[in-house]
Design a protein around this motif. Structure first.
Motif, PDB file in Angstrom:
ATOM      1  N   UNK A  28       7.040  -0.752 -11.770  1.00  0.00           N
ATOM      2  CA  UNK A  28       8.111  -0.277 -12.653  1.00  0.00           C
ATOM      3  C   UNK A  28       8.239  -1.144 -13.901  1.00  0.00           C
ATOM      4  N   UNK A  29       8.211  -0.480 -15.065  1.00  0.00           N
ATOM      5  CA  UNK A  29       8.494  -1.141 -16.330  1.00  0.00           C
ATOM      6  C   UNK A  29       9.857  -0.699 -16.830  1.00  0.00           C
ATOM      7  N   UNK A  34      15.546   2.642 -27.182  1.00  0.00           N
ATOM      8  CA  UNK A  34      14.417   3.460 -27.592  1.00  0.00           C
ATOM      9  C   UNK A  34      13.279   2.672 -28.200  1.00  0.00           C
ATOM     10  N   UNK A  35      13.605   1.679 -29.004  1.00  0.00           N
ATOM     11  CA  UNK A  35      12.564   0.886 -29.663  1.00  0.00           C
ATOM     12  C   UNK A  35      11.704   0.140 -28.637  1.00  0.00           C
ATOM     13  N   UNK A  36      12.372  -0.489 -27.675  1.00  0.00           N
ATOM     14  CA  UNK A  36      11.637  -1.206 -26.633  1.00  0.00           C
ATOM     15  C   UNK A  36      10.813  -0.244 -25.791  1.00  0.00           C
ATOM     16  N   UNK A  39       7.624   0.789 -27.606  1.00  0.00           N
ATOM     17  CA  UNK A  39       6.653  -0.306 -27.629  1.00  0.00           C
ATOM     18  C   UNK A  39       5.938  -0.405 -26.282  1.00  0.00           C
ATOM     19  N   UNK A  40       6.703  -0.295 -25.194  1.00  0.00           N
ATOM     20  CA  UNK A  40       6.116  -0.355 -23.855  1.00  0.00           C
ATOM     21  C   UNK A  40       5.270   0.885 -23.570  1.00  0.00           C
ATOM     22  N   UNK A  41       5.743   2.031 -24.034  1.00  0.00           N
ATOM     23  CA  UNK A  41       4.991   3.264 -23.816  1.00  0.00           C
ATOM     24  C   UNK A  41       3.638   3.199 -24.535  1.00  0.00           C
ATOM     25  N   UNK A  42       3.639   2.762 -25.772  1.00  0.00           N
ATOM     26  CA  UNK A  42       2.390   2.663 -26.530  1.00  0.00           C
ATOM     27  C   UNK A  42       1.423   1.677 -25.878  1.00  0.00           C
ATOM     28  N   UNK A  43       1.967   0.675 -25.226  1.00  0.00           N
ATOM     29  CA  UNK A  43       1.138  -0.335 -24.573  1.00  0.00           C
ATOM     30  C   UNK A  43       0.526   0.166 -23.278  1.00  0.00           C
ATOM     31  N   UNK A  44       1.292   0.947 -22.512  1.00  0.00           N
ATOM     32  CA  UNK A  44       0.856   1.333 -21.173  1.00  0.00           C
ATOM     33  C   UNK A  44       0.629   2.834 -21.002  1.00  0.00           C
TER      34      UNK A  44
END
Length: 236
Positions: A28-29, A34-36, A39-44
């Motif tokens: 779980x991440x 929304x900004x965070x 950033x996490x979505x683009x990474x994973x």
């Protein structure tokens, strides 16, 4: 291990969900805004099996995030809404969400929804066929895409895809509204079942099956709908 990304502005809720889902074998991440989240979505993005979006956030809303996710990924989406307004739920489904959970909810209920989506998308059934082919179209259950005879991807929302997948898996069967709602959203028909007619009309148009006499998705008066095309299933 399946990875889930959750955005919710309530720290207590985030901590509770993370602990509960990790206990049930999920990676779980978390994101608090929304900004965070983006950033996490683009990474994973390529590793995610599902994302969970709270509708109300401090810097944006879940609808905007749902639209952003859908513009680049077919990952399943669950939306969390505190509103009892049916409109909010329909908007989320229209934007490409796969399901919604109304607040307040229990972690156990959310887990049931997550498992249901993973079952419906084939993530919990490696033996299921990957491809379904019918009249020039190819539905890929892994990539969650539908391509036409020209090789172009047919633009479908997540819920549109799930509805078509359920139809091709049950080709030739007469499916009533309850079966379609249960098969695509994991719940009995209710206030949102009126949305089903709109969704089927839109799916017909996407498949060039519109008009007064559709050939693929036929209405069986007083009984439901039937997918009448011949369908072949394979893993290659």
């Amino acid at each position: 291990m399946r990875k889930i990304l959750i955005v919710d502005d309530d720290q207590k809720t985030r901590t509770l969900l993370k602990a509960y889902l990790e206990k049930n074998q999920y990676d779980v991440g978390l994101a608090q805004d929304g900004q965070t989240f983006m950033a996490e979505f683009n990474r994973y993005a390529d590793e995610l099996s599902l994302v969970i979006l709270d509708v109300m956030l401090p810097d944006t809303d879940g609808f905007a995030l749902c639209k952003a996710v859908r513009s680049r990924s077919n990952v399943p989406i669950i939306m969390l809404t505190a509103s009892s307004d049916e409109t909010d739920r329909v908007v989320g489904l229209e934007l490409g969400a796969d399901d919604y959970v109304s607040k307040p909810y229990s972690p156990r209920e959310l887990l049931a929804r997550i498992k249901a989506i993973h079952r419906r998308t084939g993530m919990d059934n490696a033996a299921a066929p990957r491809y379904y082919r019918f009249v020039g179209f190819t539905l890929d259950t892994v990539a969650r895409t539908v391509t036409g005879a020209d090789g172009e991807i047919v633009p479908l929302t997540g819920l549109d895809f799930q509805l078509l997948k359920y139809f091709v898996e049950h080709a030739g069967d007469i499916l009533d509204r309850s079966a379609l709602c249960e098969g695509t959203r994991g719940r009995d028909s209710g206030p949102l079942d009126r949305f089903l007619d709109v969704q089927i009309s839109r799916l017909r148009l996407r498949l060039n099956d519109g008009g007064r006499n559709p050939l693929l998705i036929k209405t069986v008066r007083g009984a439901g709908y039937v997918f009448s095309a011949d369908v072949t299933a394979s893993n290659a």
